[in-house]
Motif scaffolding. Structure first.
Motif, PDB file in Angstrom:
ATOM      1  N   ASN A  23       3.598   2.168   2.859  1.00 31.08           N
ATOM      2  CA  ASN A  23       3.288   2.374   4.278  1.00 31.08           C
ATOM      3  C   ASN A  23       2.753   1.106   4.926  1.00 31.08           C
ATOM      4  O   ASN A  23       2.392   1.086   6.090  1.00 31.08           O
ATOM      5  CB  ASN A  23       2.298   3.529   4.455  1.00 31.08           C
ATOM      6  CG  ASN A  23       0.971   3.287   3.745  1.00 31.08           C
ATOM      7  OD1 ASN A  23       0.742   2.210   3.193  1.00 31.08           O
ATOM      8  ND2 ASN A  23       0.105   4.292   3.760  1.00 31.08           N
ATOM      9  N   GLY A  24       2.707   0.017   4.156  1.00 30.82           N
ATOM     10  CA  GLY A  24       2.259  -1.260   4.686  1.00 30.82           C
ATOM     11  C   GLY A  24       1.917  -2.206   3.548  1.00 30.82           C
ATOM     12  O   GLY A  24       2.286  -1.978   2.391  1.00 30.82           O
ATOM     13  N   THR A  70       0.829  -1.203   0.000  1.00 28.75           N
ATOM     14  CA  THR A  70       0.000   0.000   0.000  1.00 28.75           C
ATOM     15  C   THR A  70       0.862   1.251   0.000  1.00 28.75           C
ATOM     16  O   THR A  70       1.970   1.257   0.545  1.00 28.75           O
ATOM     17  CB  THR A  70      -0.952   0.016   1.213  1.00 28.75           C
ATOM     18  OG1 THR A  70      -0.182  -0.081   2.423  1.00 28.75           O
ATOM     19  CG2 THR A  70      -1.922  -1.155   1.151  1.00 28.75           C
ATOM     20  N   LEU A  71       0.333   2.312  -0.605  1.00 27.78           N
ATOM     21  CA  LEU A  71       1.043   3.585  -0.681  1.00 27.78           C
ATOM     22  C   LEU A  71       0.253   4.667   0.033  1.00 27.78           C
ATOM     23  O   LEU A  71      -0.978   4.672   0.017  1.00 27.78           O
ATOM     24  CB  LEU A  71       1.247   3.997  -2.143  1.00 27.78           C
ATOM     25  CG  LEU A  71       2.079   3.063  -3.019  1.00 27.78           C
ATOM     26  CD1 LEU A  71       2.089   3.562  -4.463  1.00 27.78           C
ATOM     27  CD2 LEU A  71       3.508   2.952  -2.485  1.00 27.78           C
ATOM     28  N   SER A  99       7.834 -10.282  -0.351  1.00 37.02           N
ATOM     29  CA  SER A  99       8.333 -11.281   0.599  1.00 37.02           C
ATOM     30  C   SER A  99       9.661 -10.857   1.210  1.00 37.02           C
ATOM     31  O   SER A  99      10.026 -11.305   2.302  1.00 37.02           O
ATOM     32  CB  SER A  99       8.490 -12.636  -0.097  1.00 37.02           C
ATOM     33  OG  SER A  99       7.236 -13.136  -0.519  1.00 37.02           O
ATOM     34  N   TYR A 100      10.388  -9.998   0.502  1.00 32.99           N
ATOM     35  CA  TYR A 100      11.700  -9.537   0.969  1.00 32.99           C
ATOM     36  C   TYR A 100      11.630  -8.138   1.578  1.00 32.99           C
ATOM     37  O   TYR A 100      12.605  -7.652   2.142  1.00 32.99           O
ATOM     38  CB  TYR A 100      12.692  -9.520  -0.200  1.00 32.99           C
ATOM     39  CG  TYR A 100      12.990 -10.899  -0.748  1.00 32.99           C
ATOM     40  CD1 TYR A 100      14.124 -11.605  -0.332  1.00 32.99           C
ATOM     41  CD2 TYR A 100      12.155 -11.500  -1.672  1.00 32.99           C
ATOM     42  CE1 TYR A 100      14.397 -12.872  -0.824  1.00 32.99           C
ATOM     43  CE2 TYR A 100      12.419 -12.771  -2.171  1.00 32.99           C
ATOM     44  CZ  TYR A 100      13.540 -13.452  -1.746  1.00 32.99           C
ATOM     45  OH  TYR A 100      13.799 -14.708  -2.230  1.00 32.99           O
ATOM     46  N   TRP A 101      10.476  -7.488   1.432  1.00 31.75           N
ATOM     47  CA  TRP A 101      10.315  -6.120   1.926  1.00 31.75           C
ATOM     48  C   TRP A 101      10.009  -6.111   3.412  1.00 31.75           C
ATOM     49  O   TRP A 101       9.277  -6.949   3.919  1.00 31.75           O
ATOM     50  CB  TRP A 101       9.173  -5.434   1.167  1.00 31.75           C
ATOM     51  CG  TRP A 101       8.841  -4.065   1.672  1.00 31.75           C
ATOM     52  CD1 TRP A 101       9.521  -2.911   1.423  1.00 31.75           C
ATOM     53  CD2 TRP A 101       7.747  -3.705   2.521  1.00 31.75           C
ATOM     54  NE1 TRP A 101       8.917  -1.842   2.056  1.00 31.75           N
ATOM     55  CE2 TRP A 101       7.823  -2.314   2.733  1.00 31.75           C
ATOM     56  CE3 TRP A 101       6.714  -4.436   3.108  1.00 31.75           C
ATOM     57  CZ2 TRP A 101       6.894  -1.625   3.519  1.00 31.75           C
ATOM     58  CZ3 TRP A 101       5.787  -3.754   3.897  1.00 31.75           C
ATOM     59  CH2 TRP A 101       5.881  -2.369   4.099  1.00 31.75           C
ATOM     60  N   ARG A 102      10.600  -5.163   4.099  1.00 31.09           N
ATOM     61  CA  ARG A 102      10.307  -4.952   5.515  1.00 31.09           C
ATOM     62  C   ARG A 102       9.801  -3.526   5.715  1.00 31.09           C
ATOM     63  O   ARG A 102      10.237  -2.597   5.032  1.00 31.09           O
ATOM     64  CB  ARG A 102      11.558  -5.185   6.380  1.00 31.09           C
ATOM     65  CG  ARG A 102      12.060  -6.638   6.366  1.00 31.09           C
ATOM     66  CD  ARG A 102      10.993  -7.611   6.846  1.00 31.09           C
ATOM     67  NE  ARG A 102      11.474  -8.984   6.888  1.00 31.09           N
ATOM     68  CZ  ARG A 102      11.717  -9.659   8.000  1.00 31.09           C
ATOM     69  NH1 ARG A 102      11.530  -9.077   9.174  1.00 31.09           N
ATOM     70  NH2 ARG A 102      12.132 -10.911   7.943  1.00 31.09           N
ATOM     71  N   HIS A 103       8.890  -3.378   6.679  1.00 26.13           N
ATOM     72  CA  HIS A 103       8.267  -2.079   6.920  1.00 26.13           C
ATOM     73  C   HIS A 103       9.333  -1.008   7.142  1.00 26.13           C
ATOM     74  O   HIS A 103      10.295  -1.206   7.887  1.00 26.13           O
ATOM     75  CB  HIS A 103       7.344  -2.157   8.137  1.00 26.13           C
ATOM     76  CG  HIS A 103       6.384  -1.009   8.205  1.00 26.13           C
ATOM     77  ND1 HIS A 103       5.231  -0.947   7.460  1.00 26.13           N
ATOM     78  CD2 HIS A 103       6.430   0.150   8.919  1.00 26.13           C
ATOM     79  CE1 HIS A 103       4.593   0.185   7.722  1.00 26.13           C
ATOM     80  NE2 HIS A 103       5.297   0.857   8.606  1.00 26.13           N
ATOM     81  N   GLY A 104       9.160   0.134   6.485  1.00 28.33           N
ATOM     82  CA  GLY A 104      10.114   1.232   6.601  1.00 28.33           C
ATOM     83  C   GLY A 104      11.127   1.268   5.477  1.00 28.33           C
ATOM     84  O   GLY A 104      11.805   2.282   5.269  1.00 28.33           O
TER      85      GLY A 104
END
Length: 395
Positions: A326-327, A195-196, A243-248
């Motif tokens: 943002n999530g 989400t953006l 799958s590789y993305w982390r919040h922030g």
């Protein structure tokens, strides 16, 4: 009290195959699920045609805290092995892009095949069962069911993760694992739309627009289609990167991965009177080209009026456009769950808990998560086979 050699909790892909394998090797198996229908996730996969494996399966296409854990099971039960089973049942299939294999007909054929294999193994199947207590005493596991207790020296956790709760998915596997002293790697949504927010909500206006891109998150990069949605970003490239993305963290997008360095400068030489908006529109969907041109604050005049240095800077931005999600759309839209029962407490050969003899964990419940495109089903088959063989060998 009914006695079995093994009780398998979860009649999904991994659970059904594990039960069938153990049963066909002589074990008396009880397969239990709280859903009234077996294989519910199989039925909705691949648009109802079940992307049942990927011919390019390799350990480096799986995420885990231990990247080596999946090697043993994947090597001992391969895509070719499962394809042979599909062929033996007369199920027609075809290969789509990137090694993905789908049924020509319906995913129900795969569920029917697994149920037939369970029947061949003499597996006792109980669906629509509300689990009561699950206990371990005197070297045996006791499971309380509506019809009475069942007892076995082996118990298999095959209840998956919490992704797609509308089909009955829960975090039950983790609660049960913790009860028996196993650690759990924090579960998170994977293969999920992002989400953006903030000033990037402008891109939501492109909802429905898709383009081939290269998406990057962490050290991973995927060259497939990206899709803009009313909430943010989706499409195969984004799902893979998620799958590789982390919040922030940022997600990098190369909007023109097929173009080499200097392509805009070459375009200026060929069509000096063309604008950047028009030039981008020749390579990208028109609506996307317009938004990118606006965000780049590109001059409205012809390319001839831009310096090579300015065009090189635009190229660099288009090759590594940074989005800051943002999530994600969460477990409700996630195809799988990353994280899960820690592999550090399991045998990679048998899937058995090293400190709790007779306890096994397989499939999505375990901290092994595959790429999009049939990899997670292959892990279900491979881990289920490993546990099923090991259970039968217990005698």
């Amino acid at each position: 009290m009914e006695r079995y050699d093994a009780i398998v909790l979860g009649a999904g892909a991994a659970g059904m195959w594990c039960a069938a394998v153990a049963g066909q090797r002589g074990a008396r198996v009880l397969l239990v699920d709280h859903n009234a229908e077996a294989g519910r996730k199989i039925l909705i996969s691949g648009g109802g045609r079940c992307n049942f494996t990927n011919i390019h399966t390799a350990p480096d296409r799986f995420l885990s805290a231990n990247p080596h854990f999946a090697k043993s099971a994947l090597a001992r039960y391969t895509p070719a092995d499962f394809v042979a089973l599909v062929d033996a049942h007369g199920i027609a299939w075809h290969e789509k892009t990137l090694g993905q294999l789908f049924c020509d007909g319906s995913a129900r054929q795969v569920v029917a095949m697994l149920l037939a294999e369970c029947e061949r193994g003499g597996v006792t199947l109980r669906l629509g069962q509300t689990l009561g207590e699950v206990a371990h005493r005197d070297g045996a596991f006791v499971v309380t069911l509506p019809g009475g207790d069942a007892l076995a020296p082996a118990l298999v956790i095959a209840t998956g993760g919490p992704s797609i709760p509308k089909i009955g998915a829960t975090g039950f596997a983790y609660d049960l694992a913790r009860r028996f002293g196993l650690k759990v790697v924090e579960p998170r949504p994977a293969l999920v739309p992002l989400t953006l927010g903030g000033d990037e909500t402008l891109f939501r206006e492109l909802s429905g627009v898709a383009a081939p891109v290269e998406a990057r998150a962490g050290k991973a990069a995927f060259r497939e289609a990206a899709l803009f949605t009313h909430r943010g970003l989706s499409g195969p490239a984004i799902l893979q990167a998620s799958s590789y993305w982390r919040h922030g963290e940022a997600v990098g997008i190369d909007f023109l991965p097929e173009r080499g360095d200097g392509w805009l400068i070459e375009a200026k030489a060929r069509q000096p009177r063309a604008t950047l908006r028009r030039t981008l529109g020749e390579a990208l969907p028109e609506r996307l080209a317009g938004v990118l041109a606006d965000r780049l604050e590109a001059p409205e005049g012809p390319l001839a009026g831009c310096t090579d240095r300015a065009l090189a800077a635009i190229e660099a931005r288009l090759a590594d456009w940074r989005f800051h999600p943002n999530g994600s759309e969460g477990f409700a839209k996630a195809e799988v769950t990353a994280g899960g029962i820690a592999t550090a407490g399991l045998s990679s050969r048998s899937m058995e808990a090293t400190r709790v003899p007779g306890l096994y964990a397989i499939g999505e419940a375990v901290d092994v998560t595959g790429w999009l495109g049939g990899y997670n089903f292959q892990w279900a088959w491979a881990s289920g086979h490993a546990a099923g063989v090991a259970i039968a060998e217990r005698g």
